[in-house]
Every structure is written in C-alpha cells, then in structure tokens.
Design an enzyme around this catalytic site. Structure first.
Site, mmCIF file in Angstrom:
data_model
loop_
_atom_site.group_PDB
_atom_site.id
_atom_site.type_symbol
_atom_site.label_atom_id
_atom_site.label_comp_id
_atom_site.label_asym_id
_atom_site.label_seq_id
_atom_site.Cartn_x
_atom_site.Cartn_y
_atom_site.Cartn_z
ATOM 1 N N HIS A 145 -49.277 12.033 -55.305
ATOM 2 C CA HIS A 145 -48.277 11.177 -54.676
ATOM 3 C C HIS A 145 -47.049 11.236 -55.589
ATOM 4 O O HIS A 145 -47.126 10.822 -56.748
ATOM 5 C CB HIS A 145 -48.794 9.749 -54.505
ATOM 6 C CG HIS A 145 -49.859 9.652 -53.455
ATOM 7 N ND1 HIS A 145 -50.952 8.838 -53.566
ATOM 8 C CD2 HIS A 145 -49.973 10.303 -52.269
ATOM 9 C CE1 HIS A 145 -51.714 8.983 -52.486
ATOM 10 N NE2 HIS A 145 -51.140 9.870 -51.683
ATOM 11 N N GLU A 148 -46.086 8.402 -57.858
ATOM 12 C CA GLU A 148 -47.062 7.885 -58.825
ATOM 13 C C GLU A 148 -47.023 8.833 -60.016
ATOM 14 O O GLU A 148 -47.661 9.876 -60.025
ATOM 15 C CB GLU A 148 -48.442 7.803 -58.171
ATOM 16 C CG GLU A 148 -48.436 6.794 -57.024
ATOM 17 C CD GLU A 148 -49.681 6.842 -56.150
ATOM 18 O OE1 GLU A 148 -50.689 7.441 -56.569
ATOM 19 O OE2 GLU A 148 -49.637 6.279 -55.047
ATOM 20 N N HIS A 275 -53.737 8.963 -60.086
ATOM 21 C CA HIS A 275 -52.819 8.202 -59.223
ATOM 22 C C HIS A 275 -52.327 6.942 -59.934
ATOM 23 O O HIS A 275 -52.635 6.707 -61.093
ATOM 24 C CB HIS A 275 -53.537 7.823 -57.928
ATOM 25 C CG HIS A 275 -53.713 8.974 -56.985
ATOM 26 N ND1 HIS A 275 -53.062 9.062 -55.781
ATOM 27 C CD2 HIS A 275 -54.466 10.101 -57.095
ATOM 28 C CE1 HIS A 275 -53.404 10.194 -55.181
ATOM 29 N NE2 HIS A 275 -54.261 10.836 -55.952
ATOM 30 N N GLU A 365 -56.932 5.563 -60.772
ATOM 31 C CA GLU A 365 -55.729 4.746 -60.590
ATOM 32 C C GLU A 365 -55.390 4.207 -61.957
ATOM 33 O O GLU A 365 -56.188 3.500 -62.570
ATOM 34 C CB GLU A 365 -56.013 3.595 -59.622
ATOM 35 C CG GLU A 365 -56.492 4.032 -58.255
ATOM 36 C CD GLU A 365 -55.382 4.648 -57.414
ATOM 37 O OE1 GLU A 365 -54.202 4.529 -57.801
ATOM 38 O OE2 GLU A 365 -55.691 5.265 -56.385
HETATM 39 ZN ZN LIG Z 1 -51.804 7.731 -55.007
#
Ligand SMILES: [Zn+2]
Length: 505
Positions: A145, A148, A275, A365
């Site tokens: 992404h 990110e 991410h 994350e």
């Molecule tokens: Zn992401």
C-alpha cells in the site's frame, strides 16, 4: 572462513578499511566492555543525523576524533538514513548497500510499476544469484500500500544493518547470511508511494496513494484461490499449489504480476508483507470460510495454524510493544491475529503465497500512523530490528532435506506430506525441500510420479531444522501407488467477491 568473508576482508586489505568498518570497529570496542553480540549499528547513523554524540562519551571519541571527523565527511553513503526515501533516494540507498557489500548482495528488478518504476529487490547471500541446495529462500515485501511507508523504510535500514553487521563480523548476522538467501523488496508499489509522499506525513489521508497508479488495491488483486481451497477441503482435493485461473495474467496489475512471477521463480519458504495502520502480526487465512455477515467475523484456520501462530508471535514478542496487545485503540491478544477473525479479506497476498507456493507469509501491521513523521523512524527501527532478524531465523525450523532417485539424481516437485497436516509442500528444482514445523514427532512421506513413496518418522527439536533425505525407488511397472487422484476442477473462482474492505491490510 567462508568465501564471502574472505573476499570482503581481501577487499579491505587492498582498499583499506571502509568507513563502515572504521565505525564498526570503534563501536565494537566501546560495546565490547559491556557485551558482545548484536550491535546497535543504527546508533552510528543517529550520530550522523543529529543526535551525534548523545550515546557516546567524549573520552571515547577523543582518541579517535580524526576518524570520526573523517567518517562524518565521508558518511554520504548512508546519509539519508532516518528520512523518508522517495523512489530515487531508495534506489540510491539500495545501490549504495550493494556497493558496500558487493560479495554478499545482488540487486535485481522483478518488473516495473505502471509508471515504469523498477520493483527492485536486494538479495543477501554468500552466493548471490545462486540457489544452494538446502539453503532456504526468504523474502520481505514492503510498501504494497503506497501510503503505508514504514515497512519500506525499515527494509532499507534492515538491508544497511545486514551489510554493516556482516562487515563488522557479527556472528549472528554472518550465520544468517551464509545459511539463508534473503530477498528484500522495499517497495511493491512505488507509484502509490509517490502519490502519498506528495501529501506528506501530516496530511496523508487513509486512501491517498494506497493503490497503484490505477488506484487498484494490490492486496485485493491476487487470484482468489481460497474458494477453490475451501471446496477441495470438503471433497478431499489437492491441498497445495492450487492452479491459477485461465488468463490470470490479464486480470492482475503489473505489480501483482511481477510478484507472482517472482514467487514462481524462487522457492520461497518464509515471507512477511509489511503494512501500517495498526500494530499486529496477522496470519492466514485472511479470507473467511463463511459468507460475510455484517458485524460478524470468524477465525479461518489453515492446516498450519500452529506454525503460523508461532511465526506471528515470534515477531510480536521480539517487537518492543506489539505483543502487549493494546495499540492504536485496538486490542489483539499477544499482538497477533488470524486475518479472517479480524476482518475477512479476499484476493490478498498472504493467502495466495500459502495456496499457490511453498511459502508461508504473514502480514505485519507496524504502525498506527501509516505515514509516520521522519522523527519517528529511528525509534521504529529500534522497536522492529530484533523482530525483523528473529523472524528471518524462523526459516531454519522444522525439517529439510533432499529427494533423490535411485541414481542419486535430485527429484524436483516431489510432494512432501506430513501426517495430520493437510497441506503438502514440494521439493525445489534442486530436489531440496523445506517443511516448517513446530517441535514434535512427525510421520513424513515423500512421493513423486513414477516412484514408490517413502515414509519416515522424524523428531523435530526447537533448534535448527532436522535433515531428512529421501531416496525414492522407481515404481514397478503396472502399479499406481502414489498418484493422488484429485478431483479435476480448474482454478477459477465462482465465489462472489464481497465489497472491498479498506482496513489497514
Ligand atoms: Zn496495508
């Protein structure tokens, strides 16, 4: 002394010690009194980027102030540390690392983004560019992404760290690089990054730059193999390397296409996809087995649930605060979660890894803030450094070995099955296989077309992978003992794709 180190040392003899070697040496002396082992090499960089002498005493410096001044003047290679790296800066940083550690690194491109930016991978190995039998392939993917961005930065720092520590003779890192082939793709979505970066950290919204140049979310762009898997589970079908739908190349974005081809060309065993937007280690499956019901989620286990939990915990507990659970206003027990039990996600990359290749991937994350300010990058690196290294080391657990025929020729694509785990893996082109497993005793079978399957029992301990080799005899004519009869359903998903869920991952 291995070839890699020898060449590196030889180069130093010829060209004199590099800036990094000087810095590493002085720091080694300073910390040698306290402890040996892993180094806070990032400290060096921090020193150069503002908080120069914060952690170092003047007395220590006075003896080598000339070296330090020289180092400061020369320290252009890593000068961009702890700032955000735009595309050009990222490329420069990767090539600078390659220049510093030429004998243990290689840069290659797996393809281009829509806007023509290369998707560069930096590889670390004692034999870059070569797969060595029984040496597992590992990968890290960042910045899928585009907005990110922490993963992208951490992977650049990680690459610098590996290079510096290798040169400084850090045993743990040397061991890792000699026994593992590490592939680092800091940015899978360089186009999205540029869009997000134009807004900058303060103003970056949730979505600006998330997708690629066509605003397609790449973590919703892989062929959906889960529907097929869930069908096969009920009908005793194939449990690994599920086939791709017809014309799949036409249905995915160039960045996704490049990554899928990459996965098909290297026998990756372990991976993580970095991410931001939460702090948790998320493991497969991402896609729920049950139809989506508003407000309800359900845990979607893989046959390797225990291994995945262990992998996720390895990261969360080695991270400074992920394991504590409370982060960004959410709570995740031990800092880990099954993907579907958080929210269901279709066509994601981690499920695809598990269902189409030998690779086990989790999704990390790493920050509440998707685009953290540059001032946060140093502390984020320190919070993640040990976790990034520990996670790579997990590729050496379980069992590994060779599959040979009667004439000692390696057999590729042999199927390795573990009793009680309905997910097989296959041997690579060199006939070597890697099966991640927790400690325990397992019954393992190797099979290959035209050969008699062979079964062995093996006990896996907590340390390095146990080696288990197979020698398969040719199958007597007229018998058909080992070819699993799978129902023949083409890999096309008929499942309805639920509306896109725009959570962090
Ligand atoms: Zn992401």
């Amino acid at each position: 002394m291995t070839e890699g180190i020898r060449r590196e040392r030889e180069r130093e003899r010829k060209e004199g010690p590099s800036l990094l070697a000087l810095l590493s040496g002085s720091e080694r002396r300073s910390r040698g009194r306290r402890q040996t082992g892993r180094a806070g090499s990032r400290k060096r960089v921090r020193k150069r980027s503002g908080a120069l002498f914060a952690e170092q005493s003047w007395t220590m410096l006075s003896g080598s102030s000339l070296i330090w001044i020289g180092a400061l003047l020369l320290g252009l290679t890593w000068a961009s540390d702890f700032q955000h790296h735009g595309y050009e800066e990222m490329v420069r940083a990767l090539f600078a690392i390659q220049g510093e550690c030429p004998y243990i690194t290689r840069i290659y491109s797996i393809g281009r983004s829509i806007e023509g930016r290369h998707l560069y991978v930096l590889e670390f190995s004692d034999h870059p560019g070569i797969h060595e039998a029984l040496e597992p392939e590992f990968k890290y993917v960042g910045n899928m992404h585009g907005n990110e961005v922490l993963g992208r930065e951490l992977l650049i720092y990680l690459a610098q760290f590996l290079c510096e520590e290798y040169r400084a003779g850090n045993e743990r890192i040397t061991h890792l690089i000699h026994d593992t082939r590490i592939h680092i793709l800091p940015s899978m979505n360089p186009d999205g990054y540029e869009v997000a970066a134009r807004q900058g950290p303060e103003f970056n919204g949730y979505l600006v730059g998330r997708g690629n140049a066509k605003e397609v979310d790449l973590n919703r762009n892989f062929p959906d193999l889960n529907a097929l898997m869930y069908y096969y589970e009920k009908h005793n079908g194939q449990n690994h390397h599920l086939p791709l739908p017809d014309n799949w190349e036409l249905q995915v974005e160039p960045e996704t296409l490049a990554v899928i081809k990459w996965m098909q060309n290297y026998n990756f065993i372990l991976s993580a996809n970095l991410h931001g937007g939460a702090v948790v280690a998320n493991y497969p499956f991402d896609k729920s087995r049950e139809p989506r019901i508003r407000g309800k989620t359900s845990y979607s286990t893989t046959p390797d649930d225990k291994v995945f939990k262990k992998l996720a915990k390895t990261y969360s507990y080695a991270h400074s605060w992920m394991h504590k659970g409370w982060n960004c206003g959410d709570y995740f027990d031990e800092g880990i979660t099954n993907g579907a039990s958080w929210y269901s996600l279709s066509k994601g990359m981690q499920d695809f890894n598990y269902l189409h290749t030998n690779c086990f991937e989790i999704t990390l994350e790493l920050s509440c803030d998707k685009f953290p300010p540059a001032t946060a990058l140093a502390s984020e690196w320190l919070a993640n450094r040990e976790a990034l290294v520990s996670y790579m080391e997990q590729v050496h657990h379980g069992i590994k070995g060779m599959v040979y025929d009667e004439n000692n020729n390696p057999i590729s694509n042999a199927v390795i099955s573990v009793a009680g785990i309905n997910h097989d893996i296959t041997s690579g082109t060199d006939g070597d296989y890697f099966r991640l497993l927790l400690p325990g005793t397992y019954t393992v079978t190797a099979s290959a077309p035209g050969h008699q399957p062979f079964t062995s029992t093996v006990t896996v301990g907590p340390a390095e992978a146990v080696q288990l080799h197979f020698y398969l005899k040719v199958q007597p004519k007229g018998t058909n003992l080992n070819v699993k009869a799978y129902p023949n359903k083409k890999g096309s998903s008929t499942a309805k794709i639920p509306p896109t869920n725009l959570g962090p991952r």
